[in-house]
Design an enzyme around this catalytic site. Structure first.
Site, PDB file in Angstrom:
ATOM      1  N   GLU A  47       0.865  -1.192   0.000  1.00  0.00           N
ATOM      2  CA  GLU A  47       0.000   0.000   0.000  1.00  0.00           C
ATOM      3  C   GLU A  47       0.900   1.241   0.000  1.00  0.00           C
ATOM      4  OE1 GLU A  47      -1.589   0.902   3.958  1.00  0.00           O
ATOM      5  OE2 GLU A  47      -3.500   1.476   3.074  1.00  0.00           O
ATOM      6  N   ASN A 110      -7.003   6.320  -1.485  1.00  0.00           N
ATOM      7  CA  ASN A 110      -5.922   5.361  -1.246  1.00  0.00           C
ATOM      8  C   ASN A 110      -6.201   4.220  -2.231  1.00  0.00           C
ATOM      9  OD1 ASN A 110      -4.075   3.536  -0.269  1.00  0.00           O
ATOM     10  ND2 ASN A 110      -4.563   3.885   1.893  1.00  0.00           N
ATOM     11  N   LYS A 127      -9.540   2.134  -1.707  1.00  0.00           N
ATOM     12  CA  LYS A 127      -9.706   1.510  -0.374  1.00  0.00           C
ATOM     13  C   LYS A 127     -11.060   1.849   0.244  1.00  0.00           C
ATOM     14  CE  LYS A 127      -7.015   1.145   3.954  1.00  0.00           C
ATOM     15  NZ  LYS A 127      -5.716   1.552   4.548  1.00  0.00           N
ATOM     16  N   CYS A 171      -4.727  -3.007   2.998  1.00  0.00           N
ATOM     17  CA  CYS A 171      -4.425  -2.921   4.422  1.00  0.00           C
ATOM     18  C   CYS A 171      -5.594  -3.218   5.355  1.00  0.00           C
ATOM     19  CB  CYS A 171      -3.789  -1.576   4.746  1.00  0.00           C
ATOM     20  SG  CYS A 171      -2.940  -1.649   6.334  1.00  0.00           S
ATOM     21  N   ASN A 196       0.378  -1.161   5.352  1.00  0.00           N
ATOM     22  CA  ASN A 196       1.306  -0.401   6.215  1.00  0.00           C
ATOM     23  C   ASN A 196       0.722  -0.509   7.618  1.00  0.00           C
ATOM     24  OD1 ASN A 196       3.257   1.830   4.703  1.00  0.00           O
ATOM     25  ND2 ASN A 196       1.471   1.314   3.471  1.00  0.00           N
TER      26      ASN A 196
HETATM   27  N1  CDV Z   1      -2.844   1.386   6.653  1.00  0.00           N
HETATM   28  C1  CDV Z   1      -3.762   0.735   7.417  1.00  0.00           C
HETATM   29  O1  CDV Z   1      -4.884   0.498   6.988  1.00  0.00           O
HETATM   30  N2  CDV Z   1      -3.368   0.406   8.683  1.00  0.00           N
HETATM   31  C2  CDV Z   1      -4.244  -0.185   9.652  1.00  0.00           C
HETATM   32  C3  CDV Z   1      -3.824   0.228  11.048  1.00  0.00           C
HETATM   33  C4  CDV Z   1      -4.199   1.622  11.350  1.00  0.00           C
HETATM   34  C5  CDV Z   1      -4.441  -0.652  12.113  1.00  0.00           C
HETATM   35  C6  CDV Z   1      -4.261  -1.698   9.560  1.00  0.00           C
HETATM   36  O2  CDV Z   1      -5.365  -2.259   9.595  1.00  0.00           O
HETATM   37  O3  CDV Z   1      -3.218  -2.331   9.492  1.00  0.00           O
END
Ligand code: CDV
Length: 314
Positions: A47, A110, A127, A171, A196
């Site tokens: 990401e 995103n 996202k 993510c 991330n």
């Molecule tokens: N970049 C993300 O989506 N990070 C989230 C953190 C904030 C918990 C994740 O779900 O990994």
């Protein structure tokens, strides 16, 4: 009949705020070349793979962060990725911040794209599950302002590509079973997912020791329950003082991890993924047509938050 894709999960170590797009693209090109030399057809990047994870900083004027967004894809600095992919005959998934002009106004997302072996964009994903907060919260060790810097996307699609049916997520999406199931209902055989994830979760530090366990738990469950491959790829290591988990891995439809990175730096994990392995799950335990009961699942789309039953009368 087997349907094989050799996949490289292309983990990145930290990207600092001062690193230029060109420096980062050089690292992505090194991954593309190594993956090609190892016989891969598809490379999956993390990401926001072109920049540092900028939502960890607050800027009162959101436009101050616009240098972290891509206005075109490919753009001047990223064209070489597409040209190299085409020359090598290798496709890729890439996460980045997108600045789009649509319906007469600016939108920020995103985003991830899937690029085919001919260097053409196959599909784009924005996202859906944006984590974090929308207002500056100075008490945190670092910010997680995705709700401030991005608008949410609206859908989970899949695409016919690489001889199969592929989907994308980003993510925090991986923590939600709906992500996988909506793509599973469209026949997804491989879900590509960059992340991330800081080790430290400011609102719930008691979860910090479990961050890697939860990372694998959700992706392995999503793979098994939908009979799909999942490729989860981290941006890892200490980025601008924020420690991020690694844990990049390739998960088979059995839910088993079949390849994984062992460092927190730039590293490839490679697996020979047979898409036909999805069939024995999709045709038996998770034969959706035969066993699902959507008539019992109405609340999933009707309700967002939990509503408790009324208290018992005294
Ligand atoms: N970049 C993300 O989506 N990070 C989230 C953190 C904030 C918990 C994740 O779900 O990994």
């Amino acid at each position: 009949m087997s349907r094989i894709i050799n996949v490289a999960a292309a983990q990145l170590g930290p990207i600092e705020r001062s690193h230029s797009r060109c420096e980062v693209v050089e690292r992505l090109l090194a991954h593309l070349r190594e993956a090609h030399a190892m016989g891969c057809q598809l490379v999956v990047f993390p990401e926001l793979a072109l920049t540092t994870f900028f939502p960890r900083w607050y800027a009162e004027d959101i436009a101050e962060m616009d240098a972290f967004y891509e206005r075109q894809m490919p753009g001047p600095e990223t064209q070489i990725l597409f040209d190299t992919a085409k020359k090598l005959g290798i496709g890729f998934y890439l996460g980045y911040a997108e600045l789009a002009h649509e319906a007469g106004r600016v939108h920020r997302y995103n985003t991830a794209i899937l690029v085919g072996q001919n260097g053409e964009i196959v599909g784009k994903y924005r996202k859906v599950h944006l984590p974090g907060h929308a207002a500056h919260e100075p008490w945190r060790a670092f910010q997680h302002l995705e709700k401030y810097y991005f608008e949410p996307g609206e859908r989970f699609d899949v695409w016919r590509a690489f001889g199969g049916v592929l989907g994308m997520a980003l993510c925090n999406d991986r923590r939600w079973p709906e992500t996988y199931r909506v793509m599973g209902l469209q026949g997804a055989e491989m879900i590509l997912l960059g992340y991330n994830t800081p080790v430290h979760n400011p609102p719930a530090p008691e979860h910090d020791d479990l961050s890697m366990f939860h990372n694998h738990l959700v992706m392995q469950a999503g793979a098994y329950q939908n009979g799909t491959w999942v490729v989860g790829v981290a941006k890892a290591g200490n980025e601008a003082g924020c420690e991020m988990i690694g844990g990049t891995c390739i998960i088979a439809p059995s839910g088993e991890i079949v390849a994984a990175c062992s460092t927190k730096g730039d590293e490839l994990a490679i697996a020979r993924c047979d898409l036909s392995l999805c069939d024995s799950y999709k045709n038996t335990t998770f034969n959706f047509e035969r066993h699902r009961r959507p008539e019992a699942y109405g609340l999933i789309t009707e309700r967002r938050g939990a509503v408790l039953p009324a208290p018992l009368a005294a």
